[in-house]
Design a protein around this motif. Structure first.
Motif, mmCIF file in Angstrom:
data_model
loop_
_atom_site.group_PDB
_atom_site.id
_atom_site.type_symbol
_atom_site.label_atom_id
_atom_site.label_comp_id
_atom_site.label_asym_id
_atom_site.label_seq_id
_atom_site.Cartn_x
_atom_site.Cartn_y
_atom_site.Cartn_z
ATOM 1 N N ASP A 346 0.402 -1.264 0.198
ATOM 2 C CA ASP A 346 -0.161 -0.075 0.310
ATOM 3 C C ASP A 346 0.631 0.988 -0.049
ATOM 4 O OD1 ASP A 346 1.315 -0.690 2.414
ATOM 5 O OD2 ASP A 346 -0.675 0.332 3.596
ATOM 6 N N GLU A 347 2.147 1.279 -0.082
ATOM 7 C CA GLU A 347 3.183 2.085 0.533
ATOM 8 C C GLU A 347 3.899 3.016 -1.120
ATOM 9 O OE1 GLU A 347 5.480 2.340 4.149
ATOM 10 O OE2 GLU A 347 3.815 1.921 5.018
ATOM 11 N N LEU A 348 3.685 1.907 -1.898
ATOM 12 C CA LEU A 348 4.525 2.321 -3.214
ATOM 13 C C LEU A 348 4.229 3.555 -3.635
ATOM 14 C CD1 LEU A 348 3.997 -1.337 -4.537
ATOM 15 C CD2 LEU A 348 6.195 -0.419 -3.613
ATOM 16 N N PRO A 349 2.661 3.412 -3.383
ATOM 17 C CA PRO A 349 2.477 4.366 -4.250
ATOM 18 C C PRO A 349 3.360 6.401 -3.862
ATOM 19 C CG PRO A 349 0.672 4.048 -3.942
ATOM 20 C CD PRO A 349 1.278 3.425 -3.586
ATOM 21 N N GLN A 350 3.804 6.119 -2.698
ATOM 22 C CA GLN A 350 4.775 7.055 -1.650
ATOM 23 C C GLN A 350 6.177 7.549 -2.391
ATOM 24 O OE1 GLN A 350 4.711 6.638 2.457
ATOM 25 N NE2 GLN A 350 2.965 5.568 2.278
ATOM 26 N N LEU A 351 6.339 6.225 -3.436
ATOM 27 C CA LEU A 351 7.427 6.539 -4.711
ATOM 28 C C LEU A 351 7.113 8.116 -5.115
ATOM 29 C CD1 LEU A 351 7.811 3.138 -5.776
ATOM 30 C CD2 LEU A 351 9.643 5.210 -3.558
ATOM 31 N N ILE A 352 5.883 8.048 -6.074
ATOM 32 C CA ILE A 352 5.776 9.199 -6.261
ATOM 33 C C ILE A 352 6.144 10.464 -5.454
ATOM 34 C CG2 ILE A 352 3.300 10.696 -7.574
ATOM 35 C CD1 ILE A 352 1.935 8.206 -7.815
ATOM 36 N N ASN A 353 5.679 11.043 -4.217
ATOM 37 C CA ASN A 353 6.267 11.829 -2.885
ATOM 38 C C ASN A 353 7.812 11.705 -3.397
ATOM 39 O OD1 ASN A 353 3.468 10.419 -1.431
ATOM 40 N ND2 ASN A 353 3.326 12.865 -1.804
ATOM 41 N N VAL A 354 7.748 10.763 -3.590
ATOM 42 C CA VAL A 354 9.674 11.157 -3.523
ATOM 43 C C VAL A 354 10.323 11.831 -5.165
ATOM 44 C CG1 VAL A 354 11.708 9.519 -3.304
ATOM 45 C CG2 VAL A 354 9.611 8.838 -1.925
ATOM 46 N N LEU A 355 10.275 11.587 -5.504
ATOM 47 C CA LEU A 355 10.047 11.700 -7.366
ATOM 48 C C LEU A 355 10.095 13.027 -7.324
ATOM 49 C CD1 LEU A 355 9.225 9.282 -9.697
ATOM 50 C CD2 LEU A 355 11.647 9.676 -8.311
ATOM 51 N N ARG A 356 8.476 13.693 -6.479
ATOM 52 C CA ARG A 356 8.274 14.956 -6.052
ATOM 53 C C ARG A 356 8.700 15.782 -5.551
ATOM 54 N NH1 ARG A 356 1.743 15.039 -5.833
ATOM 55 N NH2 ARG A 356 2.342 17.256 -5.781
ATOM 56 N N GLY A 357 9.369 15.248 -4.537
ATOM 57 C CA GLY A 357 10.700 16.110 -3.427
ATOM 58 C C GLY A 357 10.430 16.375 -1.932
ATOM 59 N N GLU A 358 8.113 15.666 -1.990
ATOM 60 C CA GLU A 358 8.315 15.790 -0.445
ATOM 61 C C GLU A 358 8.536 15.179 0.447
ATOM 62 O OE1 GLU A 358 4.132 17.312 -2.908
ATOM 63 O OE2 GLU A 358 4.180 15.341 -2.478
ATOM 64 N N MET A 359 9.174 13.374 -0.270
ATOM 65 C CA MET A 359 9.172 12.751 1.277
ATOM 66 C C MET A 359 10.962 11.750 0.427
ATOM 67 S SD MET A 359 6.244 10.296 1.413
ATOM 68 C CE MET A 359 6.892 9.487 1.928
ATOM 69 N N ALA A 360 11.277 11.156 1.458
ATOM 70 C CA ALA A 360 13.115 10.640 0.846
ATOM 71 C C ALA A 360 12.288 9.069 0.821
ATOM 72 C CB ALA A 360 13.828 10.796 2.100
ATOM 73 N N ILE A 361 13.648 8.689 0.898
ATOM 74 C CA ILE A 361 13.101 7.173 0.873
ATOM 75 C C ILE A 361 13.290 6.573 2.331
ATOM 76 C CG2 ILE A 361 13.991 4.897 -0.044
ATOM 77 C CD1 ILE A 361 12.761 5.795 -1.805
ATOM 78 N N VAL A 362 14.080 7.620 2.801
ATOM 79 C CA VAL A 362 14.276 6.968 4.313
ATOM 80 C C VAL A 362 13.995 8.526 5.198
ATOM 81 C CG1 VAL A 362 16.032 6.183 6.296
ATOM 82 C CG2 VAL A 362 16.086 4.702 3.792
ATOM 83 N N GLY A 363 13.527 8.113 6.438
ATOM 84 C CA GLY A 363 13.114 9.895 7.222
ATOM 85 C C GLY A 363 12.360 8.933 7.945
ATOM 86 N N PRO A 364 11.795 9.769 9.287
ATOM 87 C CA PRO A 364 10.914 10.006 9.630
ATOM 88 C C PRO A 364 9.383 9.669 9.135
ATOM 89 C CG PRO A 364 12.277 11.446 10.691
ATOM 90 C CD PRO A 364 13.004 11.021 9.439
ATOM 91 N N ARG A 365 8.419 8.726 9.871
ATOM 92 C CA ARG A 365 7.387 8.974 9.122
ATOM 93 C C ARG A 365 6.517 9.892 9.211
ATOM 94 N NH1 ARG A 365 6.476 6.236 5.112
ATOM 95 N NH2 ARG A 365 4.223 6.396 5.572
ATOM 96 N N PRO A 366 5.966 10.406 7.412
ATOM 97 C CA PRO A 366 5.074 11.962 8.275
ATOM 98 C C PRO A 366 4.316 11.234 8.471
ATOM 99 C CG PRO A 366 5.268 10.800 6.068
ATOM 100 C CD PRO A 366 6.316 10.025 6.450
ATOM 101 N N GLU A 367 3.209 12.739 10.023
ATOM 102 C CA GLU A 367 2.125 12.366 10.276
ATOM 103 C C GLU A 367 1.085 12.847 9.643
ATOM 104 O OE1 GLU A 367 1.144 10.433 11.892
ATOM 105 O OE2 GLU A 367 2.493 9.200 13.428
ATOM 106 N N ARG A 368 0.744 13.075 10.125
ATOM 107 C CA ARG A 368 -0.771 13.654 9.151
ATOM 108 C C ARG A 368 -0.700 15.540 11.259
ATOM 109 N NH1 ARG A 368 -6.114 10.308 10.133
ATOM 110 N NH2 ARG A 368 -7.448 12.200 9.598
ATOM 111 N N PRO A 369 -0.837 16.077 10.259
ATOM 112 C CA PRO A 369 -1.167 17.645 11.149
ATOM 113 C C PRO A 369 -2.228 17.641 12.572
ATOM 114 C CG PRO A 369 -1.850 18.160 9.103
ATOM 115 C CD PRO A 369 -1.528 16.012 8.777
ATOM 116 N N GLY A 370 -3.371 16.926 13.032
ATOM 117 C CA GLY A 370 -3.962 16.661 14.103
ATOM 118 C C GLY A 370 -3.094 16.403 14.934
ATOM 119 N N PHE A 371 -2.132 14.661 14.881
ATOM 120 C CA PHE A 371 -1.524 14.022 16.269
ATOM 121 C C PHE A 371 0.128 14.817 15.803
ATOM 122 C CE2 PHE A 371 -3.399 9.723 14.268
ATOM 123 C CZ PHE A 371 -4.559 9.979 14.748
ATOM 124 N N VAL A 372 0.106 15.556 15.039
ATOM 125 C CA VAL A 372 1.349 16.348 15.037
ATOM 126 C C VAL A 372 1.256 17.410 15.871
ATOM 127 C CG1 VAL A 372 3.013 18.110 13.751
ATOM 128 C CG2 VAL A 372 2.539 15.592 13.268
#
Length: 446
Positions: A346-372
Protein backbone atom coordinates in the motif's frame (compact mmCIF):
# COMPACT_ATOMS: atom_id res chain seq x y z
CA UNK A 1 30.39 -0.27 20.92
CA UNK A 2 32.13 0.87 17.74
CA UNK A 3 31.23 4.06 15.90
CA UNK A 4 30.86 3.50 12.14
CA UNK A 5 30.31 6.80 10.30
CA UNK A 6 28.67 8.19 13.44
CA UNK A 7 26.37 5.20 14.06
CA UNK A 8 27.15 3.03 17.09
CA UNK A 9 27.37 -0.67 16.27
CA UNK A 10 27.88 -3.44 18.78
CA UNK A 11 31.50 -4.53 18.53
CA UNK A 12 30.70 -8.25 18.76
CA UNK A 13 28.22 -8.00 15.89
CA UNK A 14 30.73 -6.02 13.82
CA UNK A 15 33.34 -8.73 14.46
CA UNK A 16 30.76 -11.36 13.49
CA UNK A 17 30.02 -9.54 10.21
CA UNK A 18 33.71 -9.20 9.35
CA UNK A 19 34.40 -12.83 10.28
CA UNK A 20 31.51 -14.08 8.16
CA UNK A 21 32.52 -11.94 5.19
CA UNK A 22 36.11 -13.16 5.37
CA UNK A 23 35.12 -16.80 5.88
CA UNK A 24 32.65 -16.74 2.98
CA UNK A 25 35.27 -15.15 0.70
CA UNK A 26 37.84 -17.85 1.53
CA UNK A 27 35.34 -20.70 1.18
CA UNK A 28 33.89 -19.53 -2.15
CA UNK A 29 37.34 -18.67 -3.51
CA UNK A 30 38.71 -22.11 -2.58
CA UNK A 31 35.73 -23.92 -4.11
CA UNK A 32 35.96 -21.82 -7.28
CA UNK A 33 39.64 -22.61 -7.66
CA UNK A 34 39.00 -26.31 -7.16
CA UNK A 35 36.60 -26.15 -10.07
CA UNK A 36 39.03 -24.40 -12.42
CA UNK A 37 40.25 -27.71 -13.87
CA UNK A 38 36.70 -28.68 -14.84
CA UNK A 39 35.63 -25.19 -15.93
CA UNK A 40 38.24 -23.42 -18.03
CA UNK A 41 36.09 -20.25 -18.17
CA UNK A 42 36.99 -19.40 -14.58
CA UNK A 43 40.55 -18.31 -13.87
CA UNK A 44 42.14 -17.24 -10.62
CA UNK A 45 41.22 -13.57 -11.03
CA UNK A 46 37.61 -14.36 -11.91
CA UNK A 47 37.37 -16.67 -8.90
CA UNK A 48 38.59 -13.87 -6.65
CA UNK A 49 36.10 -11.38 -8.08
CA UNK A 50 33.25 -13.86 -7.67
CA UNK A 51 34.32 -14.57 -4.09
CA UNK A 52 34.44 -10.86 -3.22
CA UNK A 53 31.00 -10.22 -4.74
CA UNK A 54 29.47 -13.22 -2.95
CA UNK A 55 31.04 -12.28 0.40
CA UNK A 56 29.63 -8.74 0.20
CA UNK A 57 26.20 -9.97 -0.93
CA UNK A 58 26.18 -12.58 1.82
CA UNK A 59 26.67 -9.91 4.49
CA UNK A 60 23.77 -7.92 3.05
CA UNK A 61 21.33 -10.84 2.82
CA UNK A 62 22.22 -12.08 6.32
CA UNK A 63 21.52 -8.57 7.61
CA UNK A 64 18.32 -8.37 5.57
CA UNK A 65 17.20 -11.64 7.19
CA UNK A 66 17.67 -10.18 10.67
CA UNK A 67 20.46 -12.53 11.68
CA UNK A 68 22.61 -9.72 13.13
CA UNK A 69 19.95 -8.65 15.62
CA UNK A 70 21.04 -9.45 19.22
CA UNK A 71 17.65 -10.85 20.23
CA UNK A 72 17.79 -13.34 17.36
CA UNK A 73 21.17 -14.86 18.26
CA UNK A 74 19.65 -17.06 21.01
CA UNK A 75 16.46 -18.12 19.18
CA UNK A 76 16.99 -21.32 17.20
CA UNK A 77 13.68 -21.17 15.30
CA UNK A 78 14.23 -17.56 14.24
CA UNK A 79 17.80 -18.36 13.17
CA UNK A 80 16.52 -21.26 11.06
CA UNK A 81 13.86 -19.07 9.40
CA UNK A 82 16.36 -16.27 8.81
CA UNK A 83 18.92 -18.73 7.44
CA UNK A 84 16.40 -20.11 4.96
CA UNK A 85 15.45 -16.60 3.80
CA UNK A 86 19.13 -15.61 3.51
CA UNK A 87 19.93 -18.71 1.44
CA UNK A 88 16.96 -18.04 -0.84
CA UNK A 89 17.95 -14.40 -1.35
CA UNK A 90 21.55 -15.37 -2.04
CA UNK A 91 20.39 -18.01 -4.53
CA UNK A 92 18.34 -15.42 -6.40
CA UNK A 93 21.18 -12.87 -6.43
CA UNK A 94 23.69 -15.49 -7.57
CA UNK A 95 21.40 -16.69 -10.35
CA UNK A 96 20.76 -13.15 -11.56
CA UNK A 97 24.46 -12.27 -11.34
CA UNK A 98 25.58 -15.30 -13.35
CA UNK A 99 22.84 -14.74 -15.91
CA UNK A 100 24.17 -11.21 -16.39
CA UNK A 101 27.89 -12.08 -16.35
CA UNK A 102 27.88 -15.38 -18.27
CA UNK A 103 28.39 -14.87 -22.02
CA UNK A 104 25.51 -16.01 -24.21
CA UNK A 105 27.71 -18.57 -25.94
CA UNK A 106 28.60 -20.33 -22.68
CA UNK A 107 26.28 -22.73 -20.87
CA UNK A 108 24.90 -21.60 -17.52
CA UNK A 109 27.02 -22.95 -14.66
CA UNK A 110 24.80 -24.51 -12.00
CA UNK A 111 27.96 -25.92 -10.45
CA UNK A 112 29.04 -22.36 -9.68
CA UNK A 113 25.68 -21.66 -8.02
CA UNK A 114 26.17 -24.76 -5.88
CA UNK A 115 29.72 -23.70 -5.01
CA UNK A 116 28.51 -20.25 -3.97
CA UNK A 117 25.77 -21.61 -1.71
CA UNK A 118 28.01 -24.28 -0.21
CA UNK A 119 30.85 -21.84 0.40
CA UNK A 120 28.48 -19.29 1.95
CA UNK A 121 26.91 -21.84 4.30
CA UNK A 122 30.31 -23.18 5.36
CA UNK A 123 31.76 -19.69 5.84
CA UNK A 124 28.82 -18.42 7.91
CA UNK A 125 28.72 -21.60 10.03
CA UNK A 126 32.44 -21.50 10.82
CA UNK A 127 32.37 -17.77 11.61
CA UNK A 128 29.34 -18.09 13.89
CA UNK A 129 30.82 -21.01 15.81
CA UNK A 130 34.09 -19.14 16.22
CA UNK A 131 32.44 -15.91 17.39
CA UNK A 132 30.12 -17.80 19.74
CA UNK A 133 33.15 -19.50 21.33
CA UNK A 134 34.97 -16.17 21.63
CA UNK A 135 31.91 -14.60 23.28
CA UNK A 136 31.63 -17.39 25.85
CA UNK A 137 35.32 -16.90 26.67
CA UNK A 138 34.72 -13.18 27.22
CA UNK A 139 36.93 -12.08 24.32
CA UNK A 140 34.22 -9.93 22.71
CA UNK A 141 32.76 -8.30 25.81
CA UNK A 142 33.22 -4.65 26.73
CA UNK A 143 33.95 -3.76 30.36
CA UNK A 144 32.55 -0.47 31.69
CA UNK A 145 33.80 1.34 34.76
CA UNK A 146 30.63 2.74 36.32
CA UNK A 147 31.47 5.45 38.86
CA UNK A 148 28.56 5.11 41.23
CA UNK A 149 27.47 2.99 44.17
CA UNK A 150 25.98 -0.34 43.17
CA UNK A 151 22.60 -0.69 44.93
CA UNK A 152 22.46 -3.80 47.17
CA UNK A 153 21.01 -6.77 45.34
CA UNK A 154 21.04 -5.07 41.93
CA UNK A 155 24.59 -5.57 40.62
CA UNK A 156 24.16 -9.26 39.88
CA UNK A 157 20.99 -8.65 37.91
CA UNK A 158 22.45 -5.68 36.08
CA UNK A 159 25.62 -7.60 35.34
CA UNK A 160 23.58 -10.51 33.99
CA UNK A 161 21.64 -8.13 31.76
CA UNK A 162 24.84 -6.42 30.66
CA UNK A 163 26.46 -9.73 29.73
CA UNK A 164 23.58 -10.36 27.35
CA UNK A 165 24.30 -6.93 25.90
CA UNK A 166 28.05 -7.71 25.86
CA UNK A 167 28.65 -4.80 28.25
CA UNK A 168 29.94 -5.83 31.68
CA UNK A 169 29.84 -3.09 34.35
CA UNK A 170 32.47 -2.69 37.06
CA UNK A 171 30.95 -0.54 39.81
CA UNK A 172 33.08 1.83 41.90
CA UNK A 173 31.89 4.62 44.23
CA UNK A 174 32.90 8.03 42.98
CA UNK A 175 34.26 8.85 46.46
CA UNK A 176 36.81 6.03 46.15
CA UNK A 177 38.48 7.64 43.14
CA UNK A 178 41.49 9.38 44.62
CA UNK A 179 44.61 10.85 43.11
CA UNK A 180 46.41 7.52 43.13
CA UNK A 181 43.47 5.38 42.09
CA UNK A 182 42.52 4.20 38.62
CA UNK A 183 46.00 4.26 37.14
CA UNK A 184 46.37 3.50 33.40
CA UNK A 185 48.02 0.19 34.34
CA UNK A 186 45.04 -0.87 36.47
CA UNK A 187 42.55 0.22 33.82
CA UNK A 188 44.35 -1.76 31.12
CA UNK A 189 44.67 -4.80 33.40
CA UNK A 190 40.89 -4.71 33.96
CA UNK A 191 40.32 -4.32 30.20
CA UNK A 192 38.17 -1.24 30.79
CA UNK A 193 36.72 0.15 27.57
CA UNK A 194 34.81 3.20 28.80
CA UNK A 195 33.97 5.17 31.93
CA UNK A 196 30.34 5.88 32.75
CA UNK A 197 29.65 8.78 35.13
CA UNK A 198 27.60 11.91 35.52
CA UNK A 199 29.54 14.77 33.85
CA UNK A 200 29.28 16.94 36.98
CA UNK A 201 31.01 14.28 39.12
CA UNK A 202 34.22 14.18 37.06
CA UNK A 203 37.10 16.55 37.71
CA UNK A 204 39.51 17.77 35.06
CA UNK A 205 42.22 15.51 36.53
CA UNK A 206 39.95 12.46 36.18
CA UNK A 207 39.08 13.29 32.60
CA UNK A 208 42.75 13.73 31.64
CA UNK A 209 43.64 10.44 33.30
CA UNK A 210 40.90 8.55 31.49
CA UNK A 211 41.75 10.10 28.14
CA UNK A 212 45.43 9.27 28.67
CA UNK A 213 44.40 5.63 29.10
CA UNK A 214 42.48 5.79 25.80
CA UNK A 215 39.07 5.38 27.46
CA UNK A 216 35.78 6.72 26.24
CA UNK A 217 33.92 8.92 28.77
CA UNK A 218 30.13 8.53 28.66
CA UNK A 219 27.26 9.86 30.68
CA UNK A 220 24.47 7.36 31.54
CA UNK A 221 22.31 8.91 28.81
CA UNK A 222 25.10 8.64 26.25
CA UNK A 223 25.63 4.99 27.18
CA UNK A 224 21.94 4.27 26.64
CA UNK A 225 22.07 6.09 23.30
CA UNK A 226 25.04 4.00 22.16
CA UNK A 227 23.60 0.72 23.44
CA UNK A 228 19.97 1.16 22.36
CA UNK A 229 20.47 3.40 19.29
CA UNK A 230 17.82 5.81 20.49
CA UNK A 231 17.66 8.94 22.64
CA UNK A 232 15.41 10.03 25.49
CA UNK A 233 13.54 13.14 24.27
CA UNK A 234 12.97 14.43 27.81
CA UNK A 235 16.72 14.39 28.55
CA UNK A 236 17.96 16.14 25.42
CA UNK A 237 19.49 19.56 26.10
CA UNK A 238 17.94 22.57 24.42
CA UNK A 239 21.03 23.09 22.21
CA UNK A 240 21.29 19.47 21.04
CA UNK A 241 20.58 20.49 17.43
CA UNK A 242 23.94 22.26 17.23
CA UNK A 243 25.62 18.86 16.82
CA UNK A 244 22.80 17.07 14.95
CA UNK A 245 23.97 15.95 11.51
CA UNK A 246 20.48 15.95 10.02
CA UNK A 247 19.96 19.59 10.94
CA UNK A 248 23.22 20.80 9.36
CA UNK A 249 23.55 18.99 6.03
CA UNK A 250 25.77 20.69 3.49
CA UNK A 251 24.41 21.58 0.07
CA UNK A 252 26.49 18.82 -1.44
CA UNK A 253 25.12 16.35 1.09
CA UNK A 254 21.57 17.41 0.33
CA UNK A 255 22.25 17.12 -3.40
CA UNK A 256 23.75 13.64 -2.94
CA UNK A 257 20.81 12.45 -0.84
CA UNK A 258 18.39 13.82 -3.44
CA UNK A 259 20.17 12.08 -6.30
CA UNK A 260 20.14 8.78 -4.42
CA UNK A 261 16.45 9.21 -3.58
CA UNK A 262 15.57 9.81 -7.24
CA UNK A 263 17.66 6.86 -8.41
CA UNK A 264 16.27 4.48 -5.78
CA UNK A 265 12.66 5.61 -6.29
CA UNK A 266 12.92 5.28 -10.07
CA UNK A 267 14.44 1.81 -9.84
CA UNK A 268 11.87 0.55 -7.32
CA UNK A 269 9.00 2.05 -9.32
CA UNK A 270 10.10 0.35 -12.55
CA UNK A 271 10.81 -2.97 -10.79
CA UNK A 272 7.39 -3.00 -9.07
CA UNK A 273 5.32 -1.68 -11.95
CA UNK A 274 3.52 -5.04 -12.46
CA UNK A 275 2.63 -4.99 -8.75
CA UNK A 276 1.09 -1.53 -9.19
CA UNK A 277 -1.15 -2.80 -12.00
CA UNK A 278 -2.32 -5.89 -10.09
CA UNK A 279 -2.84 -3.91 -6.87
CA UNK A 280 -4.88 -1.24 -8.68
CA UNK A 281 -7.18 -3.83 -10.25
CA UNK A 282 -7.66 -5.74 -6.99
CA UNK A 283 -8.37 -2.58 -4.97
CA UNK A 284 -11.09 -1.65 -7.47
CA UNK A 285 -12.61 -5.15 -7.30
CA UNK A 286 -12.29 -5.60 -3.52
CA UNK A 287 -14.37 -2.64 -2.33
CA UNK A 288 -16.04 0.46 -3.80
CA UNK A 289 -14.03 3.65 -3.77
CA UNK A 290 -10.93 5.22 -5.31
CA UNK A 291 -7.78 3.20 -5.98
CA UNK A 292 -5.41 5.75 -4.44
CA UNK A 293 -5.90 7.25 -1.01
CA UNK A 294 -4.83 10.86 -0.54
CA UNK A 295 -4.13 12.31 2.87
CA UNK A 296 -2.51 15.53 4.11
CA UNK A 297 0.71 14.92 6.04
CA UNK A 298 3.35 17.14 7.65
CA UNK A 299 6.70 17.21 5.87
CA UNK A 300 10.02 19.05 6.00
CA UNK A 301 9.97 22.09 8.31
CA UNK A 302 6.27 21.55 9.04
CA UNK A 303 5.06 22.05 5.45
CA UNK A 304 1.92 20.15 4.47
CA UNK A 305 1.77 17.87 1.42
CA UNK A 306 -0.55 15.24 -0.04
CA UNK A 307 0.60 11.66 0.57
CA UNK A 308 -0.44 8.87 -1.79
CA UNK A 309 -1.18 5.26 -0.86
CA UNK A 310 -3.16 2.38 -2.26
CA UNK A 311 -6.47 2.48 -0.43
CA UNK A 312 -6.47 -0.19 2.30
CA UNK A 313 -9.53 0.98 4.28
CA UNK A 314 -13.19 1.37 3.49
CA UNK A 315 -14.39 4.72 2.19
CA UNK A 316 -15.16 7.28 4.93
CA UNK A 317 -13.11 5.35 7.49
CA UNK A 318 -12.95 8.59 9.51
CA UNK A 319 -16.39 9.95 8.80
CA UNK A 320 -16.32 11.98 12.02
CA UNK A 321 -13.39 14.02 10.74
CA UNK A 322 -11.14 13.39 13.74
CA UNK A 323 -7.96 11.34 13.20
CA UNK A 324 -7.98 7.92 14.82
CA UNK A 325 -5.11 5.57 15.71
CA UNK A 326 -5.03 2.32 13.76
CA UNK A 327 -5.63 -0.73 15.96
CA UNK A 328 -4.86 -4.42 15.67
CA UNK A 329 -7.48 -6.14 13.48
CA UNK A 330 -8.92 -2.72 12.64
CA UNK A 331 -12.45 -3.28 11.23
CA UNK A 332 -11.96 -0.36 8.82
CA UNK A 333 -9.27 -2.28 6.91
CA UNK A 334 -10.49 -4.22 3.85
CA UNK A 335 -9.57 -7.84 3.13
CA UNK A 336 -7.06 -6.86 0.45
CA UNK A 337 -5.94 -3.90 2.55
CA UNK A 338 -4.83 -6.18 5.38
CA UNK A 339 -2.58 -8.11 2.97
CA UNK A 340 -1.22 -4.92 1.41
CA UNK A 341 -0.39 -3.52 4.84
CA UNK A 342 1.43 -6.67 5.88
CA UNK A 343 3.52 -6.63 2.70
CA UNK A 344 3.77 -2.78 2.57
CA UNK A 345 2.40 -2.80 -0.98
CA UNK A 346 0.00 0.00 0.00
CA UNK A 347 2.98 2.35 0.45
CA UNK A 348 4.36 1.98 -3.08
CA UNK A 349 2.59 5.12 -4.40
CA UNK A 350 4.68 7.16 -1.95
CA UNK A 351 7.44 6.79 -4.52
CA UNK A 352 5.57 9.57 -6.34
CA UNK A 353 6.05 11.78 -3.28
CA UNK A 354 9.76 10.95 -3.33
CA UNK A 355 10.11 11.89 -7.00
CA UNK A 356 8.23 15.13 -6.32
CA UNK A 357 10.70 15.99 -3.56
CA UNK A 358 8.16 15.89 -0.72
CA UNK A 359 9.60 12.74 0.85
CA UNK A 360 12.83 10.75 0.95
CA UNK A 361 13.37 7.01 0.82
CA UNK A 362 14.66 7.06 4.43
CA UNK A 363 13.43 9.40 7.14
CA UNK A 364 10.85 9.78 9.92
CA UNK A 365 7.35 8.76 8.91
CA UNK A 366 5.15 11.77 8.01
CA UNK A 367 2.30 12.27 10.47
CA UNK A 368 -1.08 13.92 10.07
CA UNK A 369 -1.42 17.55 11.15
CA UNK A 370 -3.87 16.68 13.93
CA UNK A 371 -1.52 14.13 15.47
CA UNK A 372 1.48 16.46 15.09
CA UNK A 373 -0.34 19.24 16.93
CA UNK A 374 -1.45 16.86 19.69
CA UNK A 375 1.88 15.10 20.14
CA UNK A 376 3.85 18.35 19.92
CA UNK A 377 2.09 19.52 23.08
CA UNK A 378 2.69 16.25 24.95
CA UNK A 379 6.20 15.15 23.94
CA UNK A 380 9.31 17.37 24.14
CA UNK A 381 11.24 17.92 20.88
CA UNK A 382 8.52 16.25 18.81
CA UNK A 383 8.66 19.01 16.19
CA UNK A 384 12.42 18.47 15.76
CA UNK A 385 11.77 15.35 13.66
CA UNK A 386 10.63 17.69 10.85
CA UNK A 387 14.21 18.94 10.39
CA UNK A 388 14.75 16.17 7.81
CA UNK A 389 12.46 15.00 5.03
CA UNK A 390 9.94 12.31 6.00
CA UNK A 391 10.64 8.90 4.50
CA UNK A 392 8.90 5.79 3.23
CA UNK A 393 10.96 3.81 5.72
CA UNK A 394 12.99 4.98 8.67
CA UNK A 395 15.05 4.11 11.74
CA UNK A 396 11.94 4.07 13.93
CA UNK A 397 10.02 1.85 11.48
CA UNK A 398 12.67 -0.89 11.50
CA UNK A 399 13.18 -0.82 15.28
CA UNK A 400 9.70 -0.31 16.72
CA UNK A 401 6.28 -1.68 15.74
CA UNK A 402 3.38 0.34 14.42
CA UNK A 403 2.52 3.23 16.75
CA UNK A 404 -1.04 3.39 18.07
CA UNK A 405 -0.75 5.55 21.21
CA UNK A 406 1.04 8.55 22.66
CA UNK A 407 3.57 6.28 24.37
CA UNK A 408 4.27 4.51 21.06
CA UNK A 409 4.78 7.91 19.45
CA UNK A 410 7.26 8.86 22.20
CA UNK A 411 9.26 5.65 21.64
CA UNK A 412 9.30 6.14 17.88
CA UNK A 413 10.40 9.73 18.38
CA UNK A 414 13.36 8.42 20.40
CA UNK A 415 14.53 6.56 17.28
CA UNK A 416 13.65 9.41 14.90
CA UNK A 417 15.72 11.90 16.91
CA UNK A 418 18.62 9.43 16.95
CA UNK A 419 18.40 9.40 13.15
CA UNK A 420 18.31 13.20 13.00
CA UNK A 421 21.33 13.29 15.31
CA UNK A 422 23.39 10.59 13.53
CA UNK A 423 22.14 10.82 9.94
CA UNK A 424 24.54 9.45 7.33
CA UNK A 425 24.48 7.45 4.11
CA UNK A 426 25.70 4.45 6.12
CA UNK A 427 22.74 4.68 8.50
CA UNK A 428 20.43 5.01 5.49
CA UNK A 429 21.92 1.79 4.10
CA UNK A 430 21.37 0.04 7.45
CA UNK A 431 17.73 1.16 7.39
CA UNK A 432 17.19 -0.07 3.82
CA UNK A 433 18.69 -3.48 4.58
CA UNK A 434 16.61 -3.74 7.76
CA UNK A 435 13.47 -2.80 5.82
CA UNK A 436 13.79 -6.04 3.84
CA UNK A 437 13.60 -7.94 7.15
CA UNK A 438 10.56 -5.96 8.28
CA UNK A 439 8.71 -6.67 5.03
CA UNK A 440 9.66 -10.35 4.75
CA UNK A 441 8.79 -11.18 8.36
CA UNK A 442 5.82 -8.78 8.49
CA UNK A 443 7.05 -7.02 11.62
CA UNK A 444 4.92 -4.32 13.19
CA UNK A 445 2.24 -4.01 10.49
CA UNK A 446 -1.45 -3.37 11.29
Amino acid sequence: MTSVFGHDVRSDLLVLYLAETGAVFLAVYALALLGVAQDTRINTLDAGLVAVAVALCCGVVVGASGLYRPEVLSRARRIAAGGFVAALLLLILTWLGLQFLTPARDPFSWSMVGAVLLGSVLGVAVARVGCSTATRCGLLTRRLLVLQDAPPGLPAGREAEAVRDFLVPVFMPIDAVGDGALTPEWLKAQRIWAVVAEPSSLTCTMRERFRAAGLRILSPDELDECRLNRVVPERLPENWLLTARGAHSSRFGQFLHRCLDIAAASFILLATLPVWVVAAVLVRLDSPGPILYRQVRVGLHGKHFTLYKFRSMVVDAEAGGAPRWATRNDPRVTRLGRFMRLTRIDELPQLINVLRGEMAIVGPRPERPGFVEQLGRLIPHYDDRALVKPGITGWAQVNYPYGASVEDARMKLAYDLYYVRRRSLFLDLVVLVSTVRVVLFQEGAR
